[in-house]
Design a protein around this motif. Structure first.
Motif, PDB file in Angstrom:
ATOM      1  N   ASP A   3     -11.885   5.188  -5.175  1.00  0.00           N
ATOM      2  CA  ASP A   3     -10.579   4.175  -5.636  1.00  0.00           C
ATOM      3  C   ASP A   3      -9.067   4.501  -4.591  1.00  0.00           C
ATOM      4  O   ASP A   3      -8.686   3.472  -4.747  1.00  0.00           O
ATOM      5  CB  ASP A   3     -10.786   5.039  -7.420  1.00  0.00           C
ATOM      6  N   ALA A   4      -9.137   5.273  -4.367  1.00  0.00           N
ATOM      7  CA  ALA A   4      -8.256   5.705  -3.648  1.00  0.00           C
ATOM      8  C   ALA A   4      -8.234   4.755  -1.964  1.00  0.00           C
ATOM      9  O   ALA A   4      -7.145   4.171  -1.910  1.00  0.00           O
ATOM     10  CB  ALA A   4      -7.452   7.143  -2.763  1.00  0.00           C
ATOM     11  N   LEU A   6      -9.276   1.423  -2.041  1.00  0.00           N
ATOM     12  CA  LEU A   6      -9.584   0.686  -2.660  1.00  0.00           C
ATOM     13  C   LEU A   6      -7.975   0.059  -2.726  1.00  0.00           C
ATOM     14  O   LEU A   6      -7.754  -1.153  -2.653  1.00  0.00           O
ATOM     15  CB  LEU A   6      -9.927   0.408  -4.047  1.00  0.00           C
ATOM     16  N   ARG A   7      -7.111   1.353  -2.804  1.00  0.00           N
ATOM     17  CA  ARG A   7      -5.823   0.834  -3.430  1.00  0.00           C
ATOM     18  C   ARG A   7      -4.562   1.516  -2.061  1.00  0.00           C
ATOM     19  O   ARG A   7      -3.731   1.392  -2.172  1.00  0.00           O
ATOM     20  CB  ARG A   7      -5.364   2.282  -4.140  1.00  0.00           C
ATOM     21  N   GLY A   8      -5.433   1.960  -1.216  1.00  0.00           N
ATOM     22  CA  GLY A   8      -4.471   1.372   0.457  1.00  0.00           C
ATOM     23  C   GLY A   8      -4.750   3.671   0.644  1.00  0.00           C
ATOM     24  O   GLY A   8      -3.849   3.120   1.972  1.00  0.00           O
ATOM     25  N   ASP A   9      -4.696   3.808  -0.218  1.00  0.00           N
ATOM     26  CA  ASP A   9      -3.719   5.313   0.021  1.00  0.00           C
ATOM     27  C   ASP A   9      -5.351   6.206   0.770  1.00  0.00           C
ATOM     28  O   ASP A   9      -5.897   6.947   0.719  1.00  0.00           O
ATOM     29  CB  ASP A   9      -3.944   5.776  -1.118  1.00  0.00           C
ATOM     30  N   TRP A  41     -12.372   2.992   7.515  1.00  0.00           N
ATOM     31  CA  TRP A  41     -11.564   2.043   5.928  1.00  0.00           C
ATOM     32  C   TRP A  41     -11.099   1.150   6.980  1.00  0.00           C
ATOM     33  O   TRP A  41     -10.286  -0.395   6.636  1.00  0.00           O
ATOM     34  CB  TRP A  41     -10.627   2.736   5.718  1.00  0.00           C
ATOM     35  N   ARG A  52     -11.486  -9.189  -3.402  1.00  0.00           N
ATOM     36  CA  ARG A  52     -10.960  -8.092  -4.379  1.00  0.00           C
ATOM     37  C   ARG A  52     -12.189  -7.597  -4.788  1.00  0.00           C
ATOM     38  O   ARG A  52     -13.187  -7.873  -5.167  1.00  0.00           O
ATOM     39  CB  ARG A  52     -10.555  -9.340  -6.101  1.00  0.00           C
ATOM     40  N   THR A  54     -13.936  -4.852  -7.597  1.00  0.00           N
ATOM     41  CA  THR A  54     -13.748  -4.015  -8.852  1.00  0.00           C
ATOM     42  C   THR A  54     -14.602  -3.031  -9.060  1.00  0.00           C
ATOM     43  O   THR A  54     -16.392  -3.084  -8.026  1.00  0.00           O
ATOM     44  CB  THR A  54     -13.776  -4.722  -9.537  1.00  0.00           C
TER      45      THR A  54
END
Length: 114
Positions: A3-4, A6-9, A41, A52, A54
């Motif tokens: 999840d991080a 995918l957020r670019g974090d 990444w 996108r 999900t």
């Protein structure tokens, strides 16, 4: 972690990965440790802007987590593929990762027969 990412974090994702974690699906020739994760990444970053991603399903048993992702064209929402990965976690950090190395069809090529 996923999840991080995918957020670019990336820093947030790396905080969840043990320094000596093994990535069984690392890029060929990538360094070990956190730098190898960061390189993977970053390499996916160009494609990620067009797609996108999900989380469709996440299954946990014992110390193992498996995730199935749906990949859709960011502009049209049309399906372009899927991804799978599996993590082993100890002490709240990822210690092993396996990913199914599927080729990611870019949206511009999704209708191509080549």
């Amino acid at each position: 972690m996923a999840d991080a990412v995918l957020r670019g974090d990336f820093d947030g994702a790396l905080a969840l990965i043990a320094p000596d974690a093994v990535d069984h699906s690392a890029l060929p020739g990538a360094p070990t440790g956190h730098e190898g994760w960061r390189q993977k990444w970053a390499a996916l970053g160009a494609q990620a802007a067009q797609v996108r991603t999900t989380v469709e399903q996440r299954v946990t048993t014992g110390d193992t987590v498996a995730t199935r992702y749906a990949l859709r064209d960011a502009a049209t929402g049309e399906p372009v593929g899927f991804a799978l990965d599996m993590l082993r976690v100890q002490g709240g950090q990822i210690v092993e990762h396996w990913g199914l190395p599927l080729p990611l069809p870019l949206p511009a090529a999704a209708g191509s027969t080549n």
